[in-house]
Design an enzyme around this catalytic site. Structure first.
Site, PDB file in Angstrom:
ATOM      1  N   GLY A  43       0.781  -1.239   0.000  1.00  0.00           N
ATOM      2  CA  GLY A  43       0.000   0.000   0.000  1.00  0.00           C
ATOM      3  C   GLY A  43       0.810   1.285   0.000  1.00  0.00           C
ATOM      4  N   ASP A 101      -4.515   2.780  10.778  1.00  0.00           N
ATOM      5  CA  ASP A 101      -5.918   2.460  11.017  1.00  0.00           C
ATOM      6  C   ASP A 101      -6.069   1.960  12.463  1.00  0.00           C
ATOM      7  OD1 ASP A 101      -8.585   2.013   9.648  1.00  0.00           O
ATOM      8  OD2 ASP A 101      -8.160  -0.066  10.146  1.00  0.00           O
TER       9      ASP A 101
HETATM   10  P1  IMP Z   1      -3.882  -1.334  10.836  1.00  0.00           P
HETATM   11  O1  IMP Z   1      -2.983  -2.441  11.231  1.00  0.00           O
HETATM   12  O2  IMP Z   1      -5.327  -1.621  11.186  1.00  0.00           O
HETATM   13  O3  IMP Z   1      -3.452   0.035  11.317  1.00  0.00           O
HETATM   14  O4  IMP Z   1      -3.948  -1.324   9.261  1.00  0.00           O
HETATM   15  C1  IMP Z   1      -2.950  -0.887   8.476  1.00  0.00           C
HETATM   16  C2  IMP Z   1      -3.071  -1.397   7.063  1.00  0.00           C
HETATM   17  O5  IMP Z   1      -4.422  -1.765   6.725  1.00  0.00           O
HETATM   18  C3  IMP Z   1      -2.716  -0.309   6.114  1.00  0.00           C
HETATM   19  O6  IMP Z   1      -1.338  -0.336   5.850  1.00  0.00           O
HETATM   20  C4  IMP Z   1      -3.556  -0.630   4.896  1.00  0.00           C
HETATM   21  O7  IMP Z   1      -2.859  -1.498   4.049  1.00  0.00           O
HETATM   22  C5  IMP Z   1      -4.782  -1.321   5.443  1.00  0.00           C
HETATM   23  N1  IMP Z   1      -5.919  -0.387   5.559  1.00  0.00           N
HETATM   24  C6  IMP Z   1      -6.433   0.155   6.669  1.00  0.00           C
HETATM   25  N2  IMP Z   1      -7.461   0.996   6.398  1.00  0.00           N
HETATM   26  C7  IMP Z   1      -7.583   0.995   5.051  1.00  0.00           C
HETATM   27  C8  IMP Z   1      -8.470   1.689   4.126  1.00  0.00           C
HETATM   28  O8  IMP Z   1      -9.341   2.506   4.470  1.00  0.00           O
HETATM   29  N3  IMP Z   1      -8.263   1.419   2.806  1.00  0.00           N
HETATM   30  C9  IMP Z   1      -7.313   0.542   2.359  1.00  0.00           C
HETATM   31  N4  IMP Z   1      -6.475  -0.114   3.178  1.00  0.00           N
HETATM   32  C10 IMP Z   1      -6.612   0.103   4.511  1.00  0.00           C
HETATM   33 MG    MG Z   2      -0.340  -1.319   4.045  1.00  0.00          MG
END
Ligand code: IMP
Ligand code: MG
Length: 181
Positions: A43, A101
């Site tokens: 991403g 996120d």
């Molecule tokens: P976390 O571990 O929940 O903080 O998620 C991080 C990863 O989830 C990011 O690096 C993204 O790849 C994916 N992610 C989280 N939210 C989104 C979104 O709204 N759109 C697309 N990918 C997301």
């Molecule tokens: Mg990512």
């Protein structure tokens, strides 16, 4: 593909302004340091390639890959799929992420990297979604923009590997991810 977006959240021109500003700040803060940009695949790749060109001091780059997401919902499980090539001991590591996120991914990555004794470890995220935070201890040092608790796509961000090539950030229509669950 373009009909799947509810609306554009950050235009191409605004992304350019955001990334230039971050690059200038990082250039300032890391003068005389040993900067290593670590990007989280896949991403953050688009952001990384733009950001590195806005950084006007010597730096090196490396990549790691983790997985935690299936579709639009976090599974809560983070694992390393690809580790760094470089030894980060004594380096000033700046993690470059697409979106913060729940914070699970970055909490896991920072805990692993800290054990390798970098000179410093900071986080630069293009987008921050504070309303979705589960791990409150993870805080970005550099943030491009704050977004609401909606699923966003484009500029590297995907939904099931689609939409990464959109040049802007858009909100994905809810029916697209709700129908597929
Ligand atoms: P976390 O571990 O929940 O903080 O998620 C991080 C990863 O989830 C990011 O690096 C993204 O790849 C994916 N992610 C989280 N939210 C989104 C979104 O709204 N759109 C697309 N990918 C997301
Ligand atoms: Mg990512």
């Amino acid at each position: 593909m373009f009909n799947d977006a509810e609306r554009i959240l950050i235009s191409e021109a605004d992304l350019h302004k955001i990334v230039s500003k971050l690059g200038a700040e990082i250039t300032d803060d890391y003068k005389d340091k040993n900067l290593l940009l670590v990007s989280v695949l896949k991403g953050a790749v688009v952001f990384m390639t733009d950001l590195m060109r806005e950084i006007k001091i010597p730096c090196s780059i490396d990549f790691m890959a983790t997985s935690s997401y299936e579709g639009a919902k976090s599974t809560g499980v983070v694992k390393i799929i690809k580790d760094l090539d470089e030894d980060i001991t004594g380096k000033d590591v700046l993690i470059v992420e697409d979106i913060l996120d729940s914070g699970r991914t970055l909490s896991y990555i920072t805990s692993i990297l800290l054990k390798r004794n970098p000179a410093s470890l900071k986080i630069c995220t293009l987008l921050d979604k504070p309303a979705a935070r589960v791990v409150e201890t993870v805080q970005p040092d550099y943030t491009g923009a704050t977004v609401e608790d909606e699923f966003v796509i484009g500029y590297g961000l995907d939904y099931n590997e689609k939409y990464r090539n959109l040049p802007y950030i858009a909100i994905l229509k809810k029916e697209i991810y709700q129908n597929s669950k």
